[in-house]
Design a protein around this motif. Structure first.
Motif, PDB file in Angstrom:
ATOM      1  N   ALA A  81      -1.143   5.097   2.652  1.00  0.00           N
ATOM      2  CA  ALA A  81      -1.975   3.891   2.761  1.00  0.00           C
ATOM      3  C   ALA A  81      -3.420   4.165   2.362  1.00  0.00           C
ATOM      4  O   ALA A  81      -4.123   3.269   1.894  1.00  0.00           O
ATOM      5  N   ASN A  82      -3.872   5.405   2.559  1.00  0.00           N
ATOM      6  CA  ASN A  82      -5.259   5.763   2.305  1.00  0.00           C
ATOM      7  C   ASN A  82      -5.327   7.237   1.927  1.00  0.00           C
ATOM      8  O   ASN A  82      -4.680   8.074   2.566  1.00  0.00           O
ATOM      9  N   MET A 135       2.348  -1.302   4.544  1.00  0.00           N
ATOM     10  CA  MET A 135       2.414  -2.312   5.598  1.00  0.00           C
ATOM     11  C   MET A 135       3.796  -2.330   6.235  1.00  0.00           C
ATOM     12  O   MET A 135       3.939  -2.357   7.472  1.00  0.00           O
ATOM     13  N   ALA A 136       4.823  -2.331   5.394  1.00  0.00           N
ATOM     14  CA  ALA A 136       6.196  -2.364   5.904  1.00  0.00           C
ATOM     15  C   ALA A 136       6.490  -1.125   6.739  1.00  0.00           C
ATOM     16  O   ALA A 136       7.114  -1.211   7.802  1.00  0.00           O
ATOM     17  N   LYS A 137       6.047   0.026   6.283  1.00  0.00           N
ATOM     18  CA  LYS A 137       6.284   1.269   7.021  1.00  0.00           C
ATOM     19  C   LYS A 137       5.646   1.222   8.403  1.00  0.00           C
ATOM     20  O   LYS A 137       6.261   1.587   9.409  1.00  0.00           O
ATOM     21  N   LEU A 138       4.412   0.754   8.477  1.00  0.00           N
ATOM     22  CA  LEU A 138       3.705   0.694   9.757  1.00  0.00           C
ATOM     23  C   LEU A 138       4.344  -0.327  10.700  1.00  0.00           C
ATOM     24  O   LEU A 138       4.471  -0.084  11.908  1.00  0.00           O
ATOM     25  N   LEU A 139       4.742  -1.471  10.169  1.00  0.00           N
ATOM     26  CA  LEU A 139       5.369  -2.487  11.006  1.00  0.00           C
ATOM     27  C   LEU A 139       6.691  -1.987  11.582  1.00  0.00           C
ATOM     28  O   LEU A 139       7.001  -2.221  12.766  1.00  0.00           O
ATOM     29  N   LEU A 140       7.479  -1.277  10.767  1.00  0.00           N
ATOM     30  CA  LEU A 140       8.742  -0.732  11.262  1.00  0.00           C
ATOM     31  C   LEU A 140       8.505   0.372  12.290  1.00  0.00           C
ATOM     32  O   LEU A 140       9.242   0.477  13.286  1.00  0.00           O
ATOM     33  N   MET A 141       7.477   1.189  12.074  1.00  0.00           N
ATOM     34  CA  MET A 141       7.128   2.203  13.073  1.00  0.00           C
ATOM     35  C   MET A 141       6.787   1.552  14.407  1.00  0.00           C
ATOM     36  O   MET A 141       7.212   2.021  15.475  1.00  0.00           O
ATOM     37  N   ALA A 142       6.020   0.469  14.351  1.00  0.00           N
ATOM     38  CA  ALA A 142       5.615  -0.219  15.574  1.00  0.00           C
ATOM     39  C   ALA A 142       6.815  -0.849  16.276  1.00  0.00           C
ATOM     40  O   ALA A 142       6.949  -0.773  17.504  1.00  0.00           O
ATOM     41  N   LEU A 143       7.701  -1.468  15.504  1.00  0.00           N
ATOM     42  CA  LEU A 143       8.866  -2.132  16.091  1.00  0.00           C
ATOM     43  C   LEU A 143       9.857  -1.132  16.680  1.00  0.00           C
ATOM     44  O   LEU A 143      10.455  -1.378  17.731  1.00  0.00           O
ATOM     45  N   THR A 153      -1.311  -9.947   4.164  1.00  0.00           N
ATOM     46  CA  THR A 153      -2.091 -10.138   2.940  1.00  0.00           C
ATOM     47  C   THR A 153      -1.906  -8.935   2.035  1.00  0.00           C
ATOM     48  O   THR A 153      -2.386  -7.839   2.334  1.00  0.00           O
ATOM     49  N   PHE A 154      -1.208  -9.122   0.928  1.00  0.00           N
ATOM     50  CA  PHE A 154      -0.948  -8.045  -0.024  1.00  0.00           C
ATOM     51  C   PHE A 154      -2.119  -7.917  -0.995  1.00  0.00           C
ATOM     52  O   PHE A 154      -2.544  -8.904  -1.605  1.00  0.00           O
ATOM     53  N   GLY A 155      -2.621  -6.701  -1.144  1.00  0.00           N
ATOM     54  CA  GLY A 155      -3.765  -6.481  -2.021  1.00  0.00           C
ATOM     55  C   GLY A 155      -3.386  -5.979  -3.394  1.00  0.00           C
ATOM     56  O   GLY A 155      -3.897  -6.448  -4.408  1.00  0.00           O
ATOM     57  N   THR A 156      -2.483  -4.998  -3.456  1.00  0.00           N
ATOM     58  CA  THR A 156      -2.112  -4.398  -4.733  1.00  0.00           C
ATOM     59  C   THR A 156      -0.726  -3.783  -4.639  1.00  0.00           C
ATOM     60  O   THR A 156      -0.296  -3.362  -3.559  1.00  0.00           O
ATOM     61  N   ALA A 157      -0.042  -3.735  -5.769  1.00  0.00           N
ATOM     62  CA  ALA A 157       1.247  -3.048  -5.858  1.00  0.00           C
ATOM     63  C   ALA A 157       1.070  -1.640  -6.425  1.00  0.00           C
ATOM     64  O   ALA A 157       2.050  -0.910  -6.585  1.00  0.00           O
ATOM     65  N   MET A 158      -0.181  -1.257  -6.730  1.00  0.00           N
ATOM     66  CA  MET A 158      -0.471   0.118  -7.142  1.00  0.00           C
ATOM     67  C   MET A 158      -0.486   1.000  -5.891  1.00  0.00           C
ATOM     68  O   MET A 158      -1.138   0.660  -4.899  1.00  0.00           O
ATOM     69  N   VAL A 159       0.225   2.113  -5.936  1.00  0.00           N
ATOM     70  CA  VAL A 159       0.321   2.978  -4.770  1.00  0.00           C
ATOM     71  C   VAL A 159      -0.030   4.411  -5.150  1.00  0.00           C
ATOM     72  O   VAL A 159      -0.014   4.804  -6.318  1.00  0.00           O
ATOM     73  N   TYR A 160      -0.354   5.195  -4.120  1.00  0.00           N
ATOM     74  CA  TYR A 160      -0.620   6.625  -4.280  1.00  0.00           C
ATOM     75  C   TYR A 160       0.456   7.386  -3.513  1.00  0.00           C
ATOM     76  O   TYR A 160       0.656   7.166  -2.319  1.00  0.00           O
ATOM     77  N   ARG A 161       1.143   8.282  -4.220  1.00  0.00           N
ATOM     78  CA  ARG A 161       2.166   9.116  -3.593  1.00  0.00           C
ATOM     79  C   ARG A 161       1.608  10.507  -3.357  1.00  0.00           C
ATOM     80  O   ARG A 161       1.079  11.134  -4.275  1.00  0.00           O
ATOM     81  N   HIS A 162       1.701  10.956  -2.108  1.00  0.00           N
ATOM     82  CA  HIS A 162       1.269  12.303  -1.766  1.00  0.00           C
ATOM     83  C   HIS A 162       2.288  13.278  -2.339  1.00  0.00           C
ATOM     84  O   HIS A 162       3.459  13.290  -1.929  1.00  0.00           O
ATOM     85  N   ILE A 163       1.865  14.075  -3.308  1.00  0.00           N
ATOM     86  CA  ILE A 163       2.802  14.895  -4.076  1.00  0.00           C
ATOM     87  C   ILE A 163       3.530  15.899  -3.187  1.00  0.00           C
ATOM     88  O   ILE A 163       4.756  16.099  -3.310  1.00  0.00           O
TER      89      ILE A 163
END
Length: 334
Positions: free
Chosen positions: A141-142, A58-66, A124-134
């Motif tokens: 995000a997906n 979420m933070a990454k996308l918001l900063l990209m938009a700004l 709205t925060f859903g989870t702090a579990m993340v997936y890192r693209h190796i």
């Protein structure tokens, strides 16, 4: 004898007004609350990036938009002839990479413009579990149904979540000094992470929300998670999957939301609009009778009184069409 612990949140220091512009970003619960707001005629943009579960993305996308940044070129992915981007939900797709790039850039530009003029941003925060693209080392995000071997799954640390949110909040404040931010933790449980890890994740997010509201006077918290797990502490308030809150729970949480956040004028309008929505859904059992025509005429008059406050053009057109049909098919009195 009382069998539940009813929880009524305190009123927030900054109320939401009917004229305010709202942007929701986050998990599927951001969609739910956004749709409720839209159904009550508020000016809301609902999850323009699609469903985003983790606060890092979420933070990454918001900063990209700004900042007017382009989507990361290394995170485009093609699957079965369809193009996606790892930073965005799969609802944003295209038949070619170039077409998707254009769509994503348009979305980022639109969100950037909205952030600069909006009165409220709901996260709205859903989870702090993340997936890192190796391969790229980037949190995504997906995963877009790509093989699990391409990703590393882990719990993002509290310090890192707090730091990413602090950075984006400062950027938002610089871009739009009047913006208020409302944080929530989604009540949807992420059972695939296991119930113990879901609790760890939700607890981490709740701590971050608390700290951010302490440090920033324009940041507020609404306890949707607490209402679900403590007030609505029963599986009858869940869908059949026993994970997602059902429609009854959504209505209850939205009611509490209004009590906490809406100003007096908006609360009065919501109550009035609830009656009008019931009338709009009414259908005559006996065809185009005089009684039904009078009912529609009265309803149209109510809508006309609201048109200077909210956009009811669709509803007015619908009622007028029904009225014309009653005149054309008017049944003679016996």
């Amino acid at each position: 004898m009382q069998f539940t612990t009813e929880f009524t949140p305190e009123k927030l220091p900054q109320p939401l007004r009917q004229t305010d512009e709202i942007l929701t970003i986050g998990s599927c619960f951001a969609d739910v609350m956004g749709r409720h707001l839209a159904d009550h005629k508020l000016n809301v943009s609902i999850n323009p990036f699609g469903t985003i579960f983790n606060p890092v993305s979420m933070a990454k996308l918001l900063l990209m938009a700004l900042n007017g940044n382009q989507p990361d070129e290394s995170l485009y992915v093609e699957r079965d002839g369809i193009w996606f981007h790892y930073d965005f939900h799969s609802s944003l797709w295209a038949d070619s990479r170039d077409a998707l790039a254009g769509k994503l850039q348009d979305t980022l530009c639109a969100v950037g413009e909205t952030l600069r003029r909006a009165d409220w941003l709901f996260l709205t925060f859903g989870t702090a579990m993340v997936y890192r693209h190796i391969e790229t080392g980037q949190v995504v995000a997906n995963c877009h149904k790509m093989p699990g071997s391409l990703f590393e799954k882990y719990l993002y640390s509290l310090d890192h979540v707090r730091d990413t949110q602090t950075k984006v909040l400062k950027a938002l404040r610089r871009a739009n000094p009047k913006l208020n931010v409302l944080l929530t933790v989604s009540p949807v449980r992420h059972t695939r992470d296991t119930l113990p890890m879901n609790q760890v994740s939700k607890s981490l997010l709740r701590v971050v929300c608390h700290e951010l509201t302490v440090w920033h006077d324009f940041v507020h918290y609404f306890p949707s998670y607490e209402i679900m797990v403590d007030d609505l502490r029963d599986y009858r308030f869940y869908e059949s999957d026993l994970i997602h809150p059902n429609a009854l729970a959504h209505e209850y949480i939205f009611q509490k939301f209004g009590e906490s956040l809406f100003d007096d004028e908006l609360r009065a309008f919501v109550a009035e609009w609830a009656g009008i929505r019931k009338s709009l859904a009414h259908r005559s059992l006996y065809g185009p009778t005089d009684a039904h025509r009078r009912f529609l005429t009265h309803l149209l008059a109510k809508l006309e009184t609201l048109r200077t406050r909210v956009d009811v053009s669709v509803e007015i057109a619908s009622v007028r069409e029904q009225l014309e049909a009653t005149v054309a098919n008017r049944q003679p009195a016996n």
